[in-house]
Design a protein around this motif. Structure first.
Motif, PDB file in Angstrom:
ATOM      1  N   ALA A  15      32.121  81.648 -58.696  1.00  0.00           N
ATOM      2  CA  ALA A  15      31.320  80.539 -58.159  1.00  0.00           C
ATOM      3  C   ALA A  15      29.919  80.554 -58.752  1.00  0.00           C
ATOM      4  CB  ALA A  15      31.260  80.632 -56.636  1.00  0.00           C
ATOM      5  N   LEU A  16      29.316  81.715 -58.876  1.00  0.00           N
ATOM      6  CA  LEU A  16      27.980  81.829 -59.451  1.00  0.00           C
ATOM      7  C   LEU A  16      27.973  81.366 -60.911  1.00  0.00           C
ATOM      8  CD1 LEU A  16      25.045  82.782 -59.115  1.00  0.00           C
ATOM      9  CD2 LEU A  16      25.816  85.033 -59.871  1.00  0.00           C
ATOM     10  N   ALA A  17      28.977  81.777 -61.669  1.00  0.00           N
ATOM     11  CA  ALA A  17      29.074  81.355 -63.067  1.00  0.00           C
ATOM     12  C   ALA A  17      29.267  79.844 -63.175  1.00  0.00           C
ATOM     13  CB  ALA A  17      30.220  82.090 -63.759  1.00  0.00           C
ATOM     14  N   ALA A  18      30.080  79.271 -62.286  1.00  0.00           N
ATOM     15  CA  ALA A  18      30.301  77.821 -62.308  1.00  0.00           C
ATOM     16  C   ALA A  18      29.019  77.069 -61.980  1.00  0.00           C
ATOM     17  CB  ALA A  18      31.407  77.446 -61.321  1.00  0.00           C
ATOM     18  N   VAL A  19      28.296  77.524 -60.968  1.00  0.00           N
ATOM     19  CA  VAL A  19      27.034  76.865 -60.603  1.00  0.00           C
ATOM     20  C   VAL A  19      26.022  76.978 -61.742  1.00  0.00           C
ATOM     21  CG1 VAL A  19      25.044  77.009 -59.042  1.00  0.00           C
ATOM     22  CG2 VAL A  19      27.348  77.072 -58.117  1.00  0.00           C
ATOM     23  N   ALA A  20      25.931  78.154 -62.346  1.00  0.00           N
ATOM     24  CA  ALA A  20      25.015  78.331 -63.476  1.00  0.00           C
ATOM     25  C   ALA A  20      25.392  77.403 -64.636  1.00  0.00           C
ATOM     26  CB  ALA A  20      25.021  79.781 -63.937  1.00  0.00           C
ATOM     27  N   GLY A  21      26.672  77.270 -64.903  1.00  0.00           N
ATOM     28  CA  GLY A  21      27.116  76.365 -65.959  1.00  0.00           C
ATOM     29  C   GLY A  21      26.786  74.922 -65.656  1.00  0.00           C
ATOM     30  N   PHE A  22      27.012  74.500 -64.405  1.00  0.00           N
ATOM     31  CA  PHE A  22      26.675  73.126 -64.026  1.00  0.00           C
ATOM     32  C   PHE A  22      25.176  72.867 -64.164  1.00  0.00           C
ATOM     33  CE2 PHE A  22      30.664  73.184 -61.315  1.00  0.00           C
ATOM     34  CZ  PHE A  22      31.360  72.337 -62.171  1.00  0.00           C
ATOM     35  N   ILE A  23      24.367  73.824 -63.768  1.00  0.00           N
ATOM     36  CA  ILE A  23      22.912  73.657 -63.871  1.00  0.00           C
ATOM     37  C   ILE A  23      22.494  73.550 -65.333  1.00  0.00           C
ATOM     38  CG2 ILE A  23      20.698  74.834 -63.519  1.00  0.00           C
ATOM     39  CD1 ILE A  23      21.874  75.871 -60.859  1.00  0.00           C
ATOM     40  N   VAL A  58      28.328  84.077 -72.099  1.00  0.00           N
ATOM     41  CA  VAL A  58      28.201  85.393 -71.455  1.00  0.00           C
ATOM     42  C   VAL A  58      29.273  85.604 -70.380  1.00  0.00           C
ATOM     43  CG1 VAL A  58      26.683  86.857 -70.067  1.00  0.00           C
ATOM     44  CG2 VAL A  58      25.778  85.648 -72.047  1.00  0.00           C
ATOM     45  N   PRO A  59      29.449  84.660 -69.418  1.00  0.00           N
ATOM     46  CA  PRO A  59      30.515  84.901 -68.445  1.00  0.00           C
ATOM     47  C   PRO A  59      31.910  84.858 -69.060  1.00  0.00           C
ATOM     48  CG  PRO A  59      29.285  82.897 -67.884  1.00  0.00           C
ATOM     49  CD  PRO A  59      28.657  83.503 -69.078  1.00  0.00           C
ATOM     50  N   LEU A  60      32.088  84.100 -70.139  1.00  0.00           N
ATOM     51  CA  LEU A  60      33.393  84.070 -70.798  1.00  0.00           C
ATOM     52  C   LEU A  60      33.715  85.414 -71.443  1.00  0.00           C
ATOM     53  CD1 LEU A  60      33.396  80.526 -72.440  1.00  0.00           C
ATOM     54  CD2 LEU A  60      34.786  81.323 -70.539  1.00  0.00           C
ATOM     55  N   VAL A  61      32.730  86.033 -72.050  1.00  0.00           N
ATOM     56  CA  VAL A  61      32.944  87.347 -72.656  1.00  0.00           C
ATOM     57  C   VAL A  61      33.224  88.382 -71.562  1.00  0.00           C
ATOM     58  CG1 VAL A  61      31.833  89.193 -73.975  1.00  0.00           C
ATOM     59  CG2 VAL A  61      31.623  86.830 -74.727  1.00  0.00           C
ATOM     60  N   ALA A  62      32.514  88.278 -70.442  1.00  0.00           N
ATOM     61  CA  ALA A  62      32.768  89.196 -69.322  1.00  0.00           C
ATOM     62  C   ALA A  62      34.191  89.006 -68.779  1.00  0.00           C
ATOM     63  CB  ALA A  62      31.743  88.973 -68.219  1.00  0.00           C
ATOM     64  N   ALA A  63      34.611  87.755 -68.641  1.00  0.00           N
ATOM     65  CA  ALA A  63      35.976  87.490 -68.169  1.00  0.00           C
ATOM     66  C   ALA A  63      37.002  88.020 -69.167  1.00  0.00           C
ATOM     67  CB  ALA A  63      36.173  85.992 -67.947  1.00  0.00           C
ATOM     68  N   ALA A  64      36.711  87.861 -70.454  1.00  0.00           N
ATOM     69  CA  ALA A  64      37.620  88.377 -71.484  1.00  0.00           C
ATOM     70  C   ALA A  64      37.732  89.896 -71.393  1.00  0.00           C
ATOM     71  CB  ALA A  64      37.143  87.960 -72.871  1.00  0.00           C
TER      72      ALA A  64
END
Length: 135
Positions: A15-23, A58-64
């Motif tokens: 949720a935090l990553a999604a909100v950061a992306g939307f912002i 950054v969050p994509l690399v963490a998810a990977a």
């Protein structure tokens, strides 16, 4: 840490990553469009977009990295999902060669996500730099 706590933590991170992306997307799209003949303003806008892609990577690399670890554990233990992994609902674990295949497939997905999220901003930057060198 139990499954419920880990699942909640992962949901909060998502949720935090999604909100950061939307912002980030909202900020970049809210920037005024520069005049077409102002190459410096256009360059600055493109660099903002590249910066946004880098921050979103950054969050994509963490998810990977997490996917890679899960795939590696599945391949090593020959069980999918690996023991201790949080799952949605009750599912029977797959064991043996099928579990190894699933683990390797998850590692492949992790590799593709990680590499593409790093290469995309880099390739766009190089293309823009070449385009600007020609003007």
């Amino acid at each position: 840490m139990n499954h419920t706590t880990a699942s909640r933590r992962h949901l909060w991170l998502l949720a935090l990553a999604a909100v950061a992306g939307f912002i980030l997307v909202a900020v970049v799209t809210a920037l005024p469009d520069p005049p077409r003949d102002d190459i410096e303003a256009l360059t600055e806008r493109v660099y903002w977009l590249i910066g946004t892609l880098v921050v979103l990577a950054v969050p994509l690399v963490a998810a990977a990295a997490v996917l890679w670890q899960i795939g590696q554990r599945a391949a090593e233990t020959r069980r999918f999902p690996p023991a201790g992994a949080a799952t949605a609902g009750r599912r029977a674990a797959v064991e043996g060669p099928a579990a190894v295949r699933r683990g390797r497939a998850l590692q492949t997905v992790a590799l593709v996500v990680g590499i593409s999220s790093i290469l995309a901003p880099l390739v766009i930057f190089l293309i823009v730099r070449e385009m600007l060198a020609g003007t």
